[in-house]
Design a protein around this motif. Structure first.
Motif, short mmCIF file in Angstrom:
data_model
loop_
_atom_site.label_atom_id
_atom_site.label_comp_id
_atom_site.label_asym_id
_atom_site.label_seq_id
_atom_site.Cartn_x
_atom_site.Cartn_y
_atom_site.Cartn_z
N MET A 1 0.85 -1.18 0.00
CA MET A 1 0.00 0.00 0.00
C MET A 1 0.89 1.24 0.00
O MET A 1 1.90 1.29 0.69
N ASP A 2 0.46 2.21 -0.75
CA ASP A 2 1.19 3.47 -0.73
C ASP A 2 0.22 4.60 -0.40
O ASP A 2 -1.00 4.41 -0.42
N PRO A 3 0.72 5.77 -0.06
CA PRO A 3 -0.15 6.87 0.38
C PRO A 3 -1.23 7.26 -0.63
O PRO A 3 -2.33 7.63 -0.23
N SER A 4 -0.96 7.13 -1.91
CA SER A 4 -1.99 7.49 -2.89
C SER A 4 -3.18 6.54 -2.79
O SER A 4 -4.33 6.96 -2.95
N GLU A 5 -2.91 5.25 -2.52
CA GLU A 5 -4.01 4.29 -2.35
C GLU A 5 -4.80 4.59 -1.08
O GLU A 5 -6.02 4.43 -1.06
N ILE A 6 -4.11 5.03 -0.06
CA ILE A 6 -4.79 5.40 1.19
C ILE A 6 -5.71 6.59 0.95
O ILE A 6 -6.85 6.63 1.42
N HIS A 7 -5.25 7.56 0.19
CA HIS A 7 -6.09 8.72 -0.14
C HIS A 7 -7.33 8.28 -0.92
O HIS A 7 -8.43 8.76 -0.67
N LYS A 8 -7.16 7.34 -1.86
CA LYS A 8 -8.30 6.83 -2.63
C LYS A 8 -9.29 6.11 -1.72
O LYS A 8 -10.50 6.30 -1.83
N LEU A 9 -8.76 5.27 -0.83
CA LEU A 9 -9.64 4.55 0.10
C LEU A 9 -10.38 5.51 1.02
O LEU A 9 -11.56 5.33 1.29
N ALA A 10 -9.68 6.53 1.49
CA ALA A 10 -10.33 7.51 2.37
C ALA A 10 -11.44 8.24 1.64
O ALA A 10 -12.50 8.49 2.20
N GLU A 11 -11.20 8.55 0.38
CA GLU A 11 -12.22 9.24 -0.41
C GLU A 11 -13.43 8.33 -0.62
O GLU A 11 -14.58 8.76 -0.48
N LEU A 12 -13.19 7.06 -0.93
CA LEU A 12 -14.29 6.11 -1.12
C LEU A 12 -15.08 5.90 0.18
O LEU A 12 -16.30 5.74 0.14
N ASP A 19 -2.74 14.29 6.59
CA ASP A 19 -1.49 13.89 5.95
C ASP A 19 -0.44 13.44 6.96
O ASP A 19 0.41 12.61 6.65
N SER A 20 -0.53 13.95 8.17
CA SER A 20 0.45 13.54 9.19
C SER A 20 0.20 12.11 9.67
O SER A 20 1.09 11.50 10.27
N HIS A 21 -0.99 11.55 9.40
CA HIS A 21 -1.31 10.19 9.82
C HIS A 21 -1.24 9.18 8.68
O HIS A 21 -1.45 7.99 8.91
N ILE A 22 -0.97 9.62 7.48
CA ILE A 22 -0.99 8.72 6.32
C ILE A 22 -0.01 7.57 6.48
O ILE A 22 -0.35 6.42 6.19
#
Length: 93
Positions: A1-12, A19-22
């Motif tokens: 997993m990378d931060p961009s995938e985490i951002h996508k999951l958070a959006e979904l 960003d400090s917790h990513i």
């Protein structure tokens, strides 16, 4: 997993991850996915699925009325009642 995938999951999921917790969230989700991979690697052929860990039958009580019908008394306490129903204010226009 990378931060961009985490951002996508958070959006979904419609959640906001600071960003400090990513990096922490990425590590935790990676750990969970690693655990799932471990569980999937276990050979379960020949293992009978369990519906419940204890093979017991639930005892049921008899389906009978045990209390008197107090509907009329409760209806008298209500601000408005009609034909056995409680009348409430309209909430949605």
């Amino acid at each position: 997993m990378d931060p961009s995938e985490i951002h996508k999951l958070a959006e979904l999921a419609k959640i906001e991850i600071d960003d400090s917790h990513i990096s922490e969230v990425t590590a935790r989700i990676s750990d969970v996915l690693a655990l799932v991979d471990q569980l999937q690697a276990v050979d379960t052929r020949g293992v009978t699925p369990m519906a419940h860990p204890l093979d017991t039958v639930q005892r049921l009580r008899a389906d009978q009325v045990t209390e008197p019908n107090n509907r009329e008394a409760f209806q008298k306490l209500a601000p408005e009642a009609e034909a056995g129903l409680y009348l409430v204010p309209k909430v949605i226009d």
